[in-house]
Design a protein around this motif. Sequence first.
Motif, PDB file in Angstrom:
ATOM      1  N   MET A 158      12.795  29.875 -20.720  1.00  0.00           N
ATOM      2  CA  MET A 158      12.800  28.494 -20.236  1.00  0.00           C
ATOM      3  C   MET A 158      11.437  28.082 -19.663  1.00  0.00           C
ATOM      4  SD  MET A 158      15.601  26.907 -20.797  1.00  0.00           S
ATOM      5  CE  MET A 158      17.309  27.192 -21.245  1.00  0.00           C
ATOM      6  N   ASN A 159      10.380  28.814 -20.008  1.00  0.00           N
ATOM      7  CA  ASN A 159       9.063  28.505 -19.463  1.00  0.00           C
ATOM      8  C   ASN A 159       8.552  27.134 -19.884  1.00  0.00           C
ATOM      9  OD1 ASN A 159       8.992  30.961 -18.205  1.00  0.00           O
ATOM     10  ND2 ASN A 159       7.668  31.947 -19.701  1.00  0.00           N
ATOM     11  N   TYR A 160       8.873  26.712 -21.106  1.00  0.00           N
ATOM     12  CA  TYR A 160       8.422  25.406 -21.607  1.00  0.00           C
ATOM     13  C   TYR A 160       9.636  24.673 -22.169  1.00  0.00           C
ATOM     14  CZ  TYR A 160       4.928  22.113 -23.435  1.00  0.00           C
ATOM     15  OH  TYR A 160       4.148  21.001 -23.691  1.00  0.00           O
ATOM     16  N   ARG A 161      10.653  24.550 -21.323  1.00  0.00           N
ATOM     17  CA  ARG A 161      11.911  23.910 -21.699  1.00  0.00           C
ATOM     18  C   ARG A 161      12.395  23.059 -20.527  1.00  0.00           C
ATOM     19  NH1 ARG A 161      10.280  26.334 -25.521  1.00  0.00           N
ATOM     20  NH2 ARG A 161      11.353  27.827 -26.870  1.00  0.00           N
ATOM     21  N   ILE A 162      12.880  21.860 -20.815  1.00  0.00           N
ATOM     22  CA  ILE A 162      13.452  20.999 -19.789  1.00  0.00           C
ATOM     23  C   ILE A 162      14.959  21.206 -19.804  1.00  0.00           C
ATOM     24  CG2 ILE A 162      13.823  18.617 -19.053  1.00  0.00           C
ATOM     25  CD1 ILE A 162      11.087  17.947 -20.247  1.00  0.00           C
ATOM     26  N   ARG A 163      15.482  21.766 -18.750  1.00  0.00           N
ATOM     27  CA  ARG A 163      16.893  22.129 -18.698  1.00  0.00           C
ATOM     28  C   ARG A 163      17.762  20.900 -18.450  1.00  0.00           C
ATOM     29  NH1 ARG A 163      16.042  26.768 -14.249  1.00  0.00           N
ATOM     30  NH2 ARG A 163      14.919  24.975 -13.378  1.00  0.00           N
ATOM     31  N   LYS A 192      19.130   8.289 -16.086  1.00  0.00           N
ATOM     32  CA  LYS A 192      17.763   7.770 -16.098  1.00  0.00           C
ATOM     33  C   LYS A 192      16.785   8.828 -16.622  1.00  0.00           C
ATOM     34  CE  LYS A 192      18.297   4.359 -12.393  1.00  0.00           C
ATOM     35  NZ  LYS A 192      17.841   3.936 -11.039  1.00  0.00           N
ATOM     36  N   ALA A 193      17.003  10.062 -16.227  1.00  0.00           N
ATOM     37  CA  ALA A 193      16.144  11.148 -16.693  1.00  0.00           C
ATOM     38  C   ALA A 193      16.235  11.294 -18.207  1.00  0.00           C
ATOM     39  CB  ALA A 193      16.532  12.453 -16.010  1.00  0.00           C
ATOM     40  N   ILE A 194      17.451  11.220 -18.729  1.00  0.00           N
ATOM     41  CA  ILE A 194      17.652  11.331 -20.173  1.00  0.00           C
ATOM     42  C   ILE A 194      16.961  10.190 -20.906  1.00  0.00           C
ATOM     43  CG2 ILE A 194      19.411  11.157 -21.987  1.00  0.00           C
ATOM     44  CD1 ILE A 194      21.266  12.741 -20.071  1.00  0.00           C
ATOM     45  N   ASP A 195      17.043   9.001 -20.353  1.00  0.00           N
ATOM     46  CA  ASP A 195      16.382   7.848 -20.978  1.00  0.00           C
ATOM     47  C   ASP A 195      14.871   8.058 -21.042  1.00  0.00           C
ATOM     48  OD1 ASP A 195      18.758   6.537 -21.396  1.00  0.00           O
ATOM     49  OD2 ASP A 195      18.604   5.269 -19.608  1.00  0.00           O
ATOM     50  N   VAL A 196      14.307   8.632 -19.991  1.00  0.00           N
ATOM     51  CA  VAL A 196      12.864   8.901 -19.971  1.00  0.00           C
ATOM     52  C   VAL A 196      12.485   9.874 -21.081  1.00  0.00           C
ATOM     53  CG1 VAL A 196      10.993  10.009 -18.664  1.00  0.00           C
ATOM     54  CG2 VAL A 196      12.538   8.402 -17.530  1.00  0.00           C
ATOM     55  N   LEU A 197      13.235  10.954 -21.202  1.00  0.00           N
ATOM     56  CA  LEU A 197      12.930  11.974 -22.203  1.00  0.00           C
ATOM     57  C   LEU A 197      13.106  11.445 -23.620  1.00  0.00           C
ATOM     58  CD1 LEU A 197      14.646  15.078 -20.539  1.00  0.00           C
ATOM     59  CD2 LEU A 197      12.210  14.473 -20.527  1.00  0.00           C
ATOM     60  N   ALA A 198      14.221  10.767 -23.857  1.00  0.00           N
ATOM     61  CA  ALA A 198      14.490  10.252 -25.206  1.00  0.00           C
ATOM     62  C   ALA A 198      13.458   9.207 -25.609  1.00  0.00           C
ATOM     63  CB  ALA A 198      15.900   9.670 -25.256  1.00  0.00           C
ATOM     64  N   ALA A 199      13.119   8.326 -24.670  1.00  0.00           N
ATOM     65  CA  ALA A 199      12.138   7.282 -24.961  1.00  0.00           C
ATOM     66  C   ALA A 199      10.753   7.874 -25.210  1.00  0.00           C
ATOM     67  CB  ALA A 199      12.088   6.275 -23.819  1.00  0.00           C
ATOM     68  N   GLY A 200      10.372   8.864 -24.402  1.00  0.00           N
ATOM     69  CA  GLY A 200       9.049   9.469 -24.557  1.00  0.00           C
ATOM     70  C   GLY A 200       8.897  10.181 -25.894  1.00  0.00           C
ATOM     71  N   ALA A 201       9.914  10.946 -26.272  1.00  0.00           N
ATOM     72  CA  ALA A 201       9.854  11.654 -27.550  1.00  0.00           C
ATOM     73  C   ALA A 201       9.866  10.683 -28.720  1.00  0.00           C
ATOM     74  CB  ALA A 201      11.021  12.630 -27.659  1.00  0.00           C
ATOM     75  N   LYS A 207       1.250  17.336 -33.263  1.00  0.00           N
ATOM     76  CA  LYS A 207       1.162  18.374 -32.235  1.00  0.00           C
ATOM     77  C   LYS A 207       2.015  18.010 -31.016  1.00  0.00           C
ATOM     78  CE  LYS A 207      -1.539  21.714 -33.670  1.00  0.00           C
ATOM     79  NZ  LYS A 207      -1.061  23.135 -33.724  1.00  0.00           N
ATOM     80  N   TYR A 208       1.974  16.738 -30.624  1.00  0.00           N
ATOM     81  CA  TYR A 208       2.808  16.307 -29.505  1.00  0.00           C
ATOM     82  C   TYR A 208       4.287  16.414 -29.861  1.00  0.00           C
ATOM     83  CZ  TYR A 208      -1.217  14.511 -26.885  1.00  0.00           C
ATOM     84  OH  TYR A 208      -2.389  14.396 -26.178  1.00  0.00           O
ATOM     85  N   HIS A 209       4.637  16.074 -31.096  1.00  0.00           N
ATOM     86  CA  HIS A 209       6.043  16.188 -31.501  1.00  0.00           C
ATOM     87  C   HIS A 209       6.495  17.645 -31.439  1.00  0.00           C
ATOM     88  CE1 HIS A 209       9.782  15.003 -33.368  1.00  0.00           C
ATOM     89  NE2 HIS A 209       9.629  15.940 -34.279  1.00  0.00           N
ATOM     90  N   TRP A 210       5.630  18.556 -31.859  1.00  0.00           N
ATOM     91  CA  TRP A 210       5.942  19.985 -31.774  1.00  0.00           C
ATOM     92  C   TRP A 210       6.226  20.377 -30.321  1.00  0.00           C
ATOM     93  CZ3 TRP A 210       2.078  23.691 -29.848  1.00  0.00           C
ATOM     94  CH2 TRP A 210       2.546  25.017 -29.877  1.00  0.00           C
ATOM     95  N   MET A 211       5.369  19.943 -29.405  1.00  0.00           N
ATOM     96  CA  MET A 211       5.580  20.266 -28.000  1.00  0.00           C
ATOM     97  C   MET A 211       6.868  19.636 -27.468  1.00  0.00           C
ATOM     98  SD  MET A 211       1.724  19.817 -26.526  1.00  0.00           S
ATOM     99  CE  MET A 211       0.334  20.191 -27.591  1.00  0.00           C
ATOM    100  N   HIS A 212       7.128  18.402 -27.850  1.00  0.00           N
ATOM    101  CA  HIS A 212       8.322  17.720 -27.361  1.00  0.00           C
ATOM    102  C   HIS A 212       9.589  18.405 -27.852  1.00  0.00           C
ATOM    103  CE1 HIS A 212       5.889  13.765 -26.679  1.00  0.00           C
ATOM    104  NE2 HIS A 212       5.573  14.729 -25.833  1.00  0.00           N
ATOM    105  N   MET A 213       9.586  18.867 -29.087  1.00  0.00           N
ATOM    106  CA  MET A 213      10.757  19.580 -29.591  1.00  0.00           C
ATOM    107  C   MET A 213      10.953  20.910 -28.857  1.00  0.00           C
ATOM    108  SD  MET A 213      12.193  17.569 -31.740  1.00  0.00           S
ATOM    109  CE  MET A 213      11.663  16.310 -30.539  1.00  0.00           C
ATOM    110  N   GLN A 214       9.868  21.548 -28.475  1.00  0.00           N
ATOM    111  CA  GLN A 214       9.992  22.760 -27.669  1.00  0.00           C
ATOM    112  C   GLN A 214      10.569  22.441 -26.294  1.00  0.00           C
ATOM    113  OE1 GLN A 214       5.836  24.210 -27.954  1.00  0.00           O
ATOM    114  NE2 GLN A 214       6.713  26.049 -28.849  1.00  0.00           N
ATOM    115  N   LEU A 215      10.059  21.390 -25.684  1.00  0.00           N
ATOM    116  CA  LEU A 215      10.525  21.005 -24.353  1.00  0.00           C
ATOM    117  C   LEU A 215      11.998  20.602 -24.358  1.00  0.00           C
ATOM    118  CD1 LEU A 215       7.389  18.946 -23.301  1.00  0.00           C
ATOM    119  CD2 LEU A 215       8.262  20.934 -22.052  1.00  0.00           C
TER     120      LEU A 215
END
Length: 302
Positions: free
Chosen positions: A1-6, A159-168, A199-207
């Motif tokens: 979980m080092n680079y994962r948003i739980r 609200k947190a979910i909206d932030v993540l979904a919108a950002g990705a 590259k950002y999409h790759w990171m976002h999918m990891q997160l």
Amino acid sequence: MNYRIRPGEPLTDEVVRIAGLQYRKAIGILRSEPDGRHQAIHDARKRFKRLRGLFRLIREAAPDFYARENARIRDTASTLSAVRDATSLVEVVDRMAADREAGEDRAVLISVRDRLAARRDRIAAGQSDLGDRITAAILACEQGSAALADLRLPKGNDKAIDVLAAGAAKNYGRAVKALARARESEDPEDWHDLRKRIKYHWMHMQLLKPAWPGVMAARAEIADLAGDLLGDDHDLSVLAELIAAEPGEVGSATEIAVLRAHMHARTLRLHKEIRKILKRLLKDDAKVLRSRIAALYRDASG
């Protein structure tokens, strides 16, 4: 979980946890240089890229924080880039020389490669202040880590979910547009912009992997492959710029003519493969991706 948003955890806490770890790892690598100075710089710059990907994901919810910290990381990375950039040119010619398409031109390509390697070594030897740059980079990481205390993201799971979904989804939508532009223009700058988006999409999918591990991991793997090919393509464009500006650093006119021919052929092959890969990865509308991520995170949050 080092680079994962739980899922279900406070978003501010998750971002601070992940970013803090990336900063600590960068500092540790730069201080100890376990595999040598230049490898340490290379590894630290990977951490910087992960930090920028993380902060881009929450950009809309914390624009001032993003602008300040993204600039800090970008500027820090740029002070450590000279030798790595020169090394990338050596590596791209290495790949061309190793390719079966090199044929009887392999000796010419190896000669060019050796000249570029000598250039890299001169750049490395000329960086007498590299130790000072590393010290400054460590300080910047410490300042960035301390600045995490100022981060305030929306509270509450929805609200947190909206932030993540919108950002990705925003970055994904830009990737879709970047691919269309690159295919139309064939401009190296447009292909480079596409590389950054992928590259950002790759990171976002990891997160975001905890929301749907199998699919997110598959998307990350495809994006990583495309990102590597786009990186190779970018190195070719940088090499073309060096040829135009300082041909004597590369080879004779005859050698450069041979090199250009192989560069052009490799670019065509890379673009064909990249388009094939991204046709699958970028097939959905950004709104669809946003809705899917939001739904998955809500389910995973319990």
